[in-house]
Design a protein around this motif. Sequence first.
Motif, short mmCIF file in Angstrom:
data_model
loop_
_atom_site.label_atom_id
_atom_site.label_comp_id
_atom_site.label_asym_id
_atom_site.label_seq_id
_atom_site.Cartn_x
_atom_site.Cartn_y
_atom_site.Cartn_z
N MET A 1 0.84 -1.17 0.00
CA MET A 1 0.00 0.00 0.00
C MET A 1 0.89 1.24 0.00
O MET A 1 1.93 1.25 0.65
N ILE A 2 0.46 2.24 -0.71
CA ILE A 2 1.19 3.50 -0.76
C ILE A 2 0.43 4.51 0.09
O ILE A 2 -0.78 4.66 -0.02
N ARG A 3 1.20 5.17 0.95
CA ARG A 3 0.61 6.16 1.86
C ARG A 3 1.65 7.23 2.16
O ARG A 3 2.83 7.07 1.86
N LYS A 4 1.19 8.31 2.79
CA LYS A 4 2.12 9.37 3.20
C LYS A 4 2.94 8.88 4.40
O LYS A 4 2.45 8.15 5.25
N MET A 5 4.19 9.33 4.42
CA MET A 5 5.07 9.00 5.52
C MET A 5 4.57 9.66 6.81
O MET A 5 4.09 10.78 6.80
N LYS A 6 4.72 8.92 7.91
CA LYS A 6 4.43 9.48 9.24
C LYS A 6 5.71 10.11 9.77
O LYS A 6 6.82 9.66 9.47
N GLN A 7 5.57 11.15 10.58
CA GLN A 7 6.74 11.87 11.10
C GLN A 7 7.71 10.97 11.85
O GLN A 7 8.92 11.17 11.78
N GLU B 1 8.64 8.15 11.10
CA GLU B 1 9.32 7.26 10.16
C GLU B 1 10.49 7.95 9.44
O GLU B 1 11.12 7.34 8.58
N ILE B 2 10.78 9.19 9.83
CA ILE B 2 11.83 9.95 9.14
C ILE B 2 13.18 9.24 9.19
O ILE B 2 13.89 9.18 8.19
N ASP B 3 13.55 8.69 10.35
CA ASP B 3 14.85 8.02 10.45
C ASP B 3 14.92 6.79 9.55
O ASP B 3 15.93 6.56 8.88
N GLU B 4 13.85 6.01 9.52
CA GLU B 4 13.83 4.81 8.67
C GLU B 4 13.90 5.19 7.19
O GLU B 4 14.67 4.60 6.42
N VAL B 5 13.14 6.18 6.79
CA VAL B 5 13.17 6.64 5.41
C VAL B 5 14.53 7.25 5.08
O VAL B 5 15.07 7.05 3.99
N GLY B 6 15.11 7.96 6.05
CA GLY B 6 16.44 8.52 5.86
C GLY B 6 17.49 7.45 5.61
O GLY B 6 18.39 7.62 4.78
N GLU C 1 15.50 16.96 7.32
CA GLU C 1 14.77 18.22 7.51
C GLU C 1 13.92 18.53 6.27
O GLU C 1 12.79 19.00 6.39
N GLN C 2 14.48 18.29 5.09
CA GLN C 2 13.74 18.53 3.85
C GLN C 2 12.54 17.60 3.73
O GLN C 2 11.53 17.97 3.13
N PHE C 3 12.64 16.40 4.29
CA PHE C 3 11.50 15.48 4.28
C PHE C 3 10.27 16.14 4.91
O PHE C 3 9.15 15.90 4.49
N LYS C 4 10.49 16.96 5.91
CA LYS C 4 9.38 17.61 6.61
C LYS C 4 8.66 18.63 5.73
O LYS C 4 7.50 18.94 5.96
N GLN C 5 9.34 19.15 4.71
CA GLN C 5 8.76 20.14 3.81
C GLN C 5 8.24 19.52 2.51
O GLN C 5 7.67 20.20 1.68
N GLU D 1 4.44 -2.54 2.77
CA GLU D 1 3.90 -3.90 2.63
C GLU D 1 4.62 -4.72 3.69
O GLU D 1 5.73 -5.20 3.46
N GLN D 2 4.02 -4.79 4.88
CA GLN D 2 4.67 -5.41 6.04
C GLN D 2 6.00 -4.72 6.34
O GLN D 2 7.03 -5.35 6.53
N GLY D 3 5.98 -3.41 6.31
CA GLY D 3 7.16 -2.58 6.54
C GLY D 3 7.45 -1.74 5.31
O GLY D 3 7.02 -2.07 4.20
N ILE D 4 8.16 -0.66 5.51
CA ILE D 4 8.47 0.24 4.40
C ILE D 4 9.52 -0.40 3.50
O ILE D 4 10.62 -0.74 3.96
#
Length: 140
Positions: free
Chosen positions: A1-7, A9-14, A42-46, A54-57
């Motif tokens: 599933m595609i969804r917006k990142m939760k705040q 999750e920034i470290d994992e996405v980073g 920081e840019q992720f926040k903007q 799908e069972q994790g990012i």
Amino acid sequence: MIRKMKQDEIDEVGEIWLNGNLEAHDFVDKNYWLNYLDDVKEQFKQADIYVYDEQGIQGFAGLKDEYIAGIFVKKEFRNHGVGKKLLDYLKQHYDKLSLDVYEKNYGARKFYQHNNFTVSLEDVDPDNDEKEYHLVWNKG
């Protein structure tokens, strides 16, 4: 599933961003990416960050207006359609998309050109003196 990142999750996405850049850009000094990680978080926040969960990012796409700052997929999920699903999702929601890709990043160039992006400009990234292409896609 595609969804917006939760705040939270920034470290994992980073980490996905960092590992993806280190793996795809071995022609760029690794310290460039390591030193840029905190700024990117920081840019992720903007930006609008869409994650494929799908069972994790497994991957994400970062978007600022109509500019794709990047599509990154964890190594173990590459070549399984995650990047394509993220790109198709963006194409459904935007009429025009653009991005920059290094000339030496052959895999990314092939991926975007296979998905109907065309080169609109050639330039040199002033941060690391690498040739890059500006690619665009328009809903047809």
